[in-house]
Design a protein around this motif. Structure first.
Motif, short mmCIF file in Angstrom:
data_model
loop_
_atom_site.label_atom_id
_atom_site.label_comp_id
_atom_site.label_asym_id
_atom_site.label_seq_id
_atom_site.Cartn_x
_atom_site.Cartn_y
_atom_site.Cartn_z
N SER A 91 0.83 -1.20 0.00
CA SER A 91 0.00 0.00 0.00
C SER A 91 0.87 1.26 0.00
O SER A 91 0.59 2.22 -0.72
CB SER A 91 -0.92 -0.02 1.22
N SER A 92 1.93 1.26 0.78
CA SER A 92 2.84 2.41 0.83
C SER A 92 3.51 2.64 -0.51
O SER A 92 3.64 3.78 -0.97
CB SER A 92 3.89 2.21 1.91
N LEU A 93 3.97 1.56 -1.13
CA LEU A 93 4.60 1.67 -2.46
C LEU A 93 3.62 2.27 -3.46
O LEU A 93 3.95 3.21 -4.20
CB LEU A 93 5.00 0.29 -2.97
N TRP A 94 2.43 1.72 -3.51
CA TRP A 94 1.45 2.15 -4.49
C TRP A 94 0.93 3.55 -4.18
O TRP A 94 0.61 4.31 -5.08
CB TRP A 94 0.33 1.13 -4.60
N ARG A 95 0.87 3.90 -2.92
CA ARG A 95 0.44 5.25 -2.56
C ARG A 95 1.44 6.27 -3.10
O ARG A 95 1.03 7.30 -3.64
CB ARG A 95 0.28 5.39 -1.05
N ALA A 96 2.72 6.00 -2.95
CA ALA A 96 3.74 6.92 -3.45
C ALA A 96 3.63 7.07 -4.97
O ALA A 96 3.73 8.18 -5.51
CB ALA A 96 5.13 6.43 -3.06
N GLU A 97 3.41 5.96 -5.67
CA GLU A 97 3.25 6.02 -7.12
C GLU A 97 2.00 6.80 -7.51
O GLU A 97 2.02 7.59 -8.45
CB GLU A 97 3.17 4.60 -7.70
N LEU A 98 0.91 6.59 -6.78
CA LEU A 98 -0.32 7.32 -7.06
C LEU A 98 -0.15 8.81 -6.77
O LEU A 98 -0.64 9.65 -7.54
CB LEU A 98 -1.48 6.75 -6.25
N ASP A 99 0.56 9.14 -5.70
CA ASP A 99 0.82 10.56 -5.40
C ASP A 99 1.60 11.22 -6.52
O ASP A 99 1.29 12.35 -6.93
CB ASP A 99 1.59 10.70 -4.07
N GLN A 100 2.61 10.53 -7.06
CA GLN A 100 3.38 11.07 -8.20
C GLN A 100 2.49 11.25 -9.42
O GLN A 100 2.57 12.27 -10.10
CB GLN A 100 4.55 10.15 -8.54
N ARG A 101 1.65 10.26 -9.68
CA ARG A 101 0.76 10.35 -10.83
C ARG A 101 -0.24 11.51 -10.67
O ARG A 101 -0.51 12.24 -11.62
CB ARG A 101 0.01 9.03 -11.02
#
Length: 146
Positions: A91-101
């Motif tokens: 979840s943390s990994l994907w949250r960071a990617e979503l924040d960048q997107r």
């Protein structure tokens, strides 16, 4: 009432996970989930696959590509049932990617609003029309590159 079996048939998993059987076959072919085969060559899934399928579906819903999901799942510890901290790390990994997107999309939206808002769609100034135009400084017209 008897306890449910630890291993589930493909139909049971499909019904409980809310996905078609073909999706399970596809996920398995992509290496996202695993099954064991019975003596009659029928697939049997450990019941923990239900949580894994739920995680895959959520990740897909927010736009994480399957290849990336597979890569991140492969980075989780193996040899034990996945626990809350494993899912939290994903979840943390994907949250960071979503924040960048989200940041990129917000920037693009703001550029688009000012560009379309001005109405010019200027070749010289519009960052959306041709953002990498290295010949723009030479003025209008075709350029020969050597």
């Amino acid at each position: 009432m008897p306890l449910p079996a630890a291993n589930l048939s493909v139909g049971d998993v499909a019904r409980r996970a809310g996905v078609p059987v073909s999706t399970l076959h596809f996920y398995e072919a992509q290496g996202l989930i695993e099954s064991e085969r019975t003596g009659g060559n029928q697939r049997r899934y450990h019941r923990s696959v239900l949580r894994l399928i739920a995680v895959i579906k959520v990740a897909q819903r927010v736009g994480i590509p399957l290849a990336q999901i597979k890569e991140h799942l492969a980075g989780l510890p193996t040899g034990h049932l996945r626990i809350a901290s494993d899912w939290s790390s994903l979840s943390s990994l994907w949250r960071a990617e979503l924040d960048q997107r989200i940041e990129k999309l917000t920037h693009l939206r703001d550029q688009m609003a000012s560009c379309i808002g001005c109405g010019c769609l200027s070749l010289a100034d519009c960052p959306l029309r041709n953002p990498q135009d290295i010949a723009a400084s030479g003025g209008a017209g075709a350029r020969a590159f050597e």
